[in-house]
Motif scaffolding. Structure first.
Motif, PDB file in Angstrom:
ATOM      1  N   SER A  55     -11.014   0.012  -1.282  1.00 41.61           N
ATOM      2  CA  SER A  55     -11.494  -0.248  -2.579  1.00 41.61           C
ATOM      3  C   SER A  55     -12.797   0.398  -2.704  1.00 41.61           C
ATOM      4  CB  SER A  55     -11.669  -1.703  -3.018  1.00 41.61           C
ATOM      5  OG  SER A  55     -12.367  -2.585  -2.134  1.00 41.61           O
ATOM      6  N   TYR A  56     -13.609   0.580  -1.727  1.00 45.43           N
ATOM      7  CA  TYR A  56     -14.783   1.102  -1.737  1.00 45.43           C
ATOM      8  C   TYR A  56     -14.825   2.481  -0.955  1.00 45.43           C
ATOM      9  CZ  TYR A  56     -19.829   1.986  -0.748  1.00 45.43           C
ATOM     10  OH  TYR A  56     -21.173   2.573  -0.898  1.00 45.43           O
ATOM     11  N   THR A  57     -15.135   3.590  -1.433  1.00 48.61           N
ATOM     12  CA  THR A  57     -15.328   4.918  -0.642  1.00 48.61           C
ATOM     13  C   THR A  57     -16.418   5.544  -0.389  1.00 48.61           C
ATOM     14  OG1 THR A  57     -14.612   6.048  -2.519  1.00 48.61           O
ATOM     15  CG2 THR A  57     -12.814   5.294  -1.187  1.00 48.61           C
ATOM     16  N   GLY A  58     -17.835   4.657  -0.797  1.00 44.45           N
ATOM     17  CA  GLY A  58     -18.969   5.123  -0.783  1.00 44.45           C
ATOM     18  C   GLY A  58     -19.637   5.339   0.455  1.00 44.45           C
ATOM     19  N   PRO A  59     -20.959   5.638   0.230  1.00 41.62           N
ATOM     20  CA  PRO A  59     -21.938   5.579   1.598  1.00 41.62           C
ATOM     21  C   PRO A  59     -21.712   4.402   2.465  1.00 41.62           C
ATOM     22  CG  PRO A  59     -23.106   6.298  -0.107  1.00 41.62           C
ATOM     23  CD  PRO A  59     -21.783   5.736  -0.608  1.00 41.62           C
ATOM     24  N   GLN A 107     -19.352   3.104   4.027  1.00 42.30           N
ATOM     25  CA  GLN A 107     -18.015   2.310   3.855  1.00 42.30           C
ATOM     26  C   GLN A 107     -17.691   1.391   4.988  1.00 42.30           C
ATOM     27  OE1 GLN A 107     -14.536   4.810   4.100  1.00 42.30           O
ATOM     28  NE2 GLN A 107     -13.555   3.732   2.584  1.00 42.30           N
TER      29      GLN A 107
END
Length: 131
Positions: A28-32, A34
């Motif tokens: 669900s989270y693909t940011g920095p 991760q």
């Protein structure tokens, strides 16, 4: 023998919760950061769940009051620092070596299994010992 089986089953439950939270966050989270954030979140959930399970079903611990329970949780967390480093070393090591989600999780499971085996002894001696 029954205690060892119960401990292993509870460790499996906590491991599944840890890996499950990690997987939900990674999907669900693909940011920095991760992976790092997912590992921290999974570790937190696993820690809380394992504390509740261990104190109730393994050590039959009953805190005198909220303060006593809080101090016991701090000691429990402290005994988990070294074992968490083992778990993280395996998980991040497998991630680095194999660069796949499945192998990272396998490293996590191996590290958690080693860590939980050591943690039982530490908790029996330092965390849940009779006063």
């Amino acid at each position: 023998m029954q205690l060892a089986i119960t401990y292993a089953l509870l460790a499996l439950i906590a491991t599944a919760a840890n890996i499950g939270v990690q997987d939900i966050l990674v999907r669900s989270y693909t940011g920095p950061f991760q992976i790092l954030l997912s590992v921290i979140a999974g570790t937190g959930v696993g820690l809380l769940l394992k504390y509740v399970l261990d104190k109730r079903f393994i050590f039959r611990f009953r805190a005198r009051d909220v303060g006593h329970d809080g101090r016991t949780f701090i000691v429990y967390t402290g005994t988990g620092l070294a074992t968490t480093l083992v778990f993280w070393a395996f998980e991040f090591g497998f991630d680095y070596m194999f660069d796949t989600r499945e192998m990272r999780y396998l490293g996590a499971v191996i590290g958690l299994a080693i860590g939980y085996a050591v943690k039982f002894r530490l908790d029996r001696q330092y965390t849940f010992h009779p006063d």
